[in-house]
Design a protein around this motif. Structure first.
Motif, PDB file in Angstrom:
ATOM      1  N   LEU A  88       0.883  -1.267  -0.060  1.00  0.00           N
ATOM      2  CA  LEU A  88      -0.225  -0.159  -0.048  1.00  0.00           C
ATOM      3  C   LEU A  88       0.765   1.093  -0.135  1.00  0.00           C
ATOM      4  CD1 LEU A  88      -2.881   1.307   0.205  1.00  0.00           C
ATOM      5  CD2 LEU A  88      -2.633   0.954   2.585  1.00  0.00           C
ATOM      6  N   ALA A  89       2.104   1.227   0.895  1.00  0.00           N
ATOM      7  CA  ALA A  89       2.712   2.393   0.880  1.00  0.00           C
ATOM      8  C   ALA A  89       3.449   2.757  -0.503  1.00  0.00           C
ATOM      9  CB  ALA A  89       4.066   2.067   1.613  1.00  0.00           C
ATOM     10  N   TYR A  90       3.555   1.770  -1.454  1.00  0.00           N
ATOM     11  CA  TYR A  90       4.206   1.986  -2.771  1.00  0.00           C
ATOM     12  C   TYR A  90       3.073   2.662  -3.676  1.00  0.00           C
ATOM     13  CZ  TYR A  90       8.579  -0.956  -1.861  1.00  0.00           C
ATOM     14  OH  TYR A  90       9.504  -1.393  -1.346  1.00  0.00           O
ATOM     15  N   THR A  91       1.922   1.874  -3.464  1.00  0.00           N
ATOM     16  CA  THR A  91       0.755   2.402  -4.330  1.00  0.00           C
ATOM     17  C   THR A  91       0.308   3.962  -3.863  1.00  0.00           C
ATOM     18  OG1 THR A  91      -0.221   0.302  -4.400  1.00  0.00           O
ATOM     19  CG2 THR A  91      -1.781   2.087  -4.745  1.00  0.00           C
ATOM     20  N   ARG A  92       0.500   4.172  -2.727  1.00  0.00           N
ATOM     21  CA  ARG A  92       0.035   5.568  -2.316  1.00  0.00           C
ATOM     22  C   ARG A  92       1.136   6.455  -2.579  1.00  0.00           C
ATOM     23  NH1 ARG A  92      -3.683   6.163   1.551  1.00  0.00           N
ATOM     24  NH2 ARG A  92      -4.050   4.256   3.070  1.00  0.00           N
ATOM     25  N   SER A  93       2.675   6.232  -2.777  1.00  0.00           N
ATOM     26  CA  SER A  93       3.445   6.876  -3.419  1.00  0.00           C
ATOM     27  C   SER A  93       3.432   7.324  -4.824  1.00  0.00           C
ATOM     28  CB  SER A  93       4.715   6.582  -2.984  1.00  0.00           C
ATOM     29  OG  SER A  93       5.491   6.349  -1.980  1.00  0.00           O
ATOM     30  N   MET A  94       3.001   6.243  -5.618  1.00  0.00           N
ATOM     31  CA  MET A  94       2.629   6.436  -7.008  1.00  0.00           C
ATOM     32  C   MET A  94       1.587   7.302  -7.270  1.00  0.00           C
ATOM     33  SD  MET A  94       3.674   2.555  -8.358  1.00  0.00           S
ATOM     34  CE  MET A  94       2.987   1.578  -7.405  1.00  0.00           C
ATOM     35  N   VAL A  95       0.474   6.963  -6.720  1.00  0.00           N
ATOM     36  CA  VAL A  95      -0.763   7.912  -6.851  1.00  0.00           C
ATOM     37  C   VAL A  95      -0.641   9.284  -6.445  1.00  0.00           C
ATOM     38  CG1 VAL A  95      -3.223   8.557  -6.037  1.00  0.00           C
ATOM     39  CG2 VAL A  95      -2.581   5.933  -6.490  1.00  0.00           C
ATOM     40  N   ARG A  96       0.099   9.659  -5.463  1.00  0.00           N
ATOM     41  CA  ARG A  96       0.588  10.662  -5.134  1.00  0.00           C
ATOM     42  C   ARG A  96       1.156  11.543  -6.098  1.00  0.00           C
ATOM     43  NH1 ARG A  96       3.158   9.615  -0.627  1.00  0.00           N
ATOM     44  NH2 ARG A  96       1.347   9.574   0.547  1.00  0.00           N
ATOM     45  N   SER A  97       2.105  10.922  -6.540  1.00  0.00           N
ATOM     46  CA  SER A  97       3.169  11.494  -7.831  1.00  0.00           C
ATOM     47  C   SER A  97       2.322  11.796  -9.232  1.00  0.00           C
ATOM     48  CB  SER A  97       4.329  10.489  -8.118  1.00  0.00           C
ATOM     49  OG  SER A  97       5.211  10.361  -6.794  1.00  0.00           O
ATOM     50  N   CYS A 156       9.954   6.759  -9.802  1.00  0.00           N
ATOM     51  CA  CYS A 156       8.827   7.231  -9.119  1.00  0.00           C
ATOM     52  C   CYS A 156       9.175   7.545  -7.599  1.00  0.00           C
ATOM     53  CB  CYS A 156       7.450   6.410  -9.099  1.00  0.00           C
ATOM     54  SG  CYS A 156       6.011   7.062  -8.173  1.00  0.00           S
ATOM     55  N   PRO A 157       9.060   8.658  -6.927  1.00  0.00           N
ATOM     56  CA  PRO A 157       9.504   8.854  -5.746  1.00  0.00           C
ATOM     57  C   PRO A 157       8.906   7.696  -4.697  1.00  0.00           C
ATOM     58  CG  PRO A 157       8.845  10.968  -6.858  1.00  0.00           C
ATOM     59  CD  PRO A 157       8.549   9.894  -7.764  1.00  0.00           C
ATOM     60  N   GLY A 158       9.822   7.342  -3.883  1.00  0.00           N
ATOM     61  CA  GLY A 158       9.398   6.400  -2.890  1.00  0.00           C
ATOM     62  C   GLY A 158       9.247   4.915  -3.423  1.00  0.00           C
ATOM     63  N   VAL A 159       9.426   4.669  -4.553  1.00  0.00           N
ATOM     64  CA  VAL A 159       8.887   3.154  -5.133  1.00  0.00           C
ATOM     65  C   VAL A 159      10.563   2.836  -5.745  1.00  0.00           C
ATOM     66  CG1 VAL A 159       7.623   1.938  -6.657  1.00  0.00           C
ATOM     67  CG2 VAL A 159       6.742   4.031  -5.518  1.00  0.00           C
TER      68      VAL A 159
END
Length: 521
Positions: A435-444, A469-472
């Motif tokens: 979920l943390a990766y998905t959140r980072s991708m969505v945020r970007s 992608c930042p955070g991934v």
């Protein structure tokens, strides 16, 4: 009592109209319909039906609507005579019983809202309706005239031999008489989804696109939409502390912008934790309804326990989310995200779509049905759900797709495909995307920083994958790199591509430019 138009329902028992949430909780506890949890939420158990019963849902085959409906496995026809017979049974059953009535709306935009009345056998069902639909002000309630009535009587069961139904359960929608009858199931979600189906029929007549999506907004008024079936992350990803929540599941898109069709949220809560989903966790308090969540003797909910169902649910008014935007309206979206839970584990976690690819994937609606959301689903099953909401679309898919395509083009909307499903292998071998990766991708994607990446077309699916992608971790962005056996990935990817092509044969009238936007191998 007049429910609407010429429909009459004689109620000789106690009738409770528009009770407050505390009074409904009090009545539900008094009647033994459930218990209170340690947070004050009301917990109910829905018996053997812990998800929707799509094969028991019917549209009445009435003259004025017959040629406008996409009849088939989803929109099953029911003879008007059968509906009248079932309606009489419901009327007879409720006549001397205690019933609960809620008057409210479907639609946060007053220009397009539908006044509804919900009549329930159970107090907790009426609490659910009160919290999920749009609640009127005292002034609005005085002028309220329902244009559609929902009658839920779980104690009424159909007789398949006499009524021609598939089972004892029925969800029967009469668009001409403006009545929804629900019997034989205690699953409260049938009420909300039946009203959504009605809105999917009515709104296009007002040049409004109804959408199975969540929506939120940043501090500058930039709006985003998240399309996806149950369990793909619509509610989780839209409940972002840094953005205002417009709604978690159903919206309309008019010439003025978007609006929430509902007044509450209906979150899947299997595996819910305060750390991962703090807003939803805090929203489950007094006034909320928990369905089929295991609760211990001290009243503590055990969200990891799926012994009753994987499809545990929490229903709460949108005001329980601190960042909620009330009323639930926003401008035209800047970004649209299609959420898919890929059980094959071969789609990239995020990819940018051209307008033609957006139309292809909207019509395809690829995802996985997750355990418990429908009767009989015990593990993820790959499926194609047109417009990411096929179970709720009365009209032909082209009606909704053409409206979306026109709006994407007119408002220059950026569109992404996000895979919240499996990585490193298919279901059973790989792992669910973090979920943390998905959140980072969505945020970007939402803040525009993903636009700075370099994009490469996926060799099988043609969609455009960012190199960073930042955070991934960069290797996560390329699904083939996450598999231990790349050749096994190639086989699975080609298999999914074949399924895409076979499914798209259902749309023979689609232009070649959209058809060619699908998988390239």
């Amino acid at each position: 009592m007049d429910t609407n138009h010429s429909m009459k329902l004689q109620l000789d028992g106690a009738v409770h109209r528009n009770l407050t949430a505390p009074r409904l909780v009090e009545k539900a506890l008094e009647r033994g319909e459930g218990i209170l949890t340690s947070t004050g939420a009301f917990r109910a158990v829905t018996g053997k039906f812990t998800g929707r019963s799509p094969k028991d849902k019917y549209l009445i085959e009435e003259p004025n609507i017959r040629n406008q409906i996409d009849w088939g496995e989803i929109n099953r026809p029911m003879d008007p005579g059968t509906f009248e017979h079932l309606f009489q049974q419901v009327k007879d059953y409720l006549r001397e019983r205690e019933v609960f009535i809620f008057d409210g709306y479907a639609g946060a935009d007053s220009r397009y809202r539908l006044p509804i009345r919900v009549i329930n056998e159970y107090a907790w069902h009426n609490l659910f309706a009160r919290q999920l639909f749009v609640r009127p002000t005292k002034e609005e309630l005085k002028e309220h005239q329902p244009r559609f009535t929902v009658i839920s009587a779980p104690g009424v069961q159909a007789n398949p031999k006499e009524d021609g139904t598939r089972s004892e359960t029925f969800i029967a929608v009469s668009l001409e008489q403006r009545v929804i009858l629900i019997g034989g199931t205690e699953y409260a979600g049938e009420m909300k989804k039946s009203v959504f189906s009605v809105m999917n029929y009515l709104l296009p007549e007002q040049n409004v696109l109804p959408m199975h999506c969540s929506a939120n907004m940043d501090s500058h008024g930039n709006t985003a939409l998240f399309f996806g079936l149950s369990g793909t992350g619509k509610t989780t990803l839209s409940a972002d502390p840094e953005r205002s929540l417009i709604g978690d599941d159903e919206h309309g898109w008019s010439d003025d912008g978007i609006f929430n069709i509902e007044g509450g949220c209906y979150a899947k809560c299997i595996g819910l934790s305060k750390e991962k989903e703090p807003q939803i966790w805090e929203a489950i308090r007094f006034g909320s309804v928990l369905e089929n969540v295991v609760v211990d003797d001290d009243g503590h909910a055990h969200y990891d326990d799926s012994s009753l169902t994987e499809n545990t649910r929490a229903a709460y008014p949108i005001e329980h989310i601190p960042s909620a935007r009330i009323p639930g309206v926003g401008g035209h979206p800047d970004v649209i995200i299609f959420l898919t839970a890929d059980a094959f584990g071969v789609l990239p976690p995020i990819a940018k779509l051209t307008p033609e690819q957006a139309m292809y994937h909207f019509l395809s609606g690829y995802t996985s049905k997750l355990a418990g959301t429908e009767r009989g689903i015990t593990q993820p099953e790959a499926t194609f759900s047109t417009c990411f909401g096929a179970p709720f679309l009365p009209r032909p898919a082209s009606v909704y797709a053409e409206m979306l395509g026109e709006k994407i083009d007119r408002h220059r909307v950026r569109v992404y495909l996000v895979n919240t499903g499996w990585s490193g292998g298919p279901y059973g071998e790989g792992e669910r995307m973090k979920l943390a990766y998905t959140r980072s991708m969505v945020r970007s994607a939402l803040d525009g920083s993903l636009e700075e990446a370099t994009y490469t077309p996926d060799p099988v699916f043609g969609i455009h994958v960012p190199d960073r992608c930042p955070g991934v971790p960069s290797e996560v962005l390329l699904p083939r790199n996450t598999w231990a056996d790349p050749k096994a990935y190639d086989i699975k990817a080609r298999e999914l591509a074949r399924r895409f092509r076979e499914n798209f044969e259902r749309f023979p009238d689609v232009s070649d430019i959209i058809r060619q936007a699908g998988p390239t191998k």
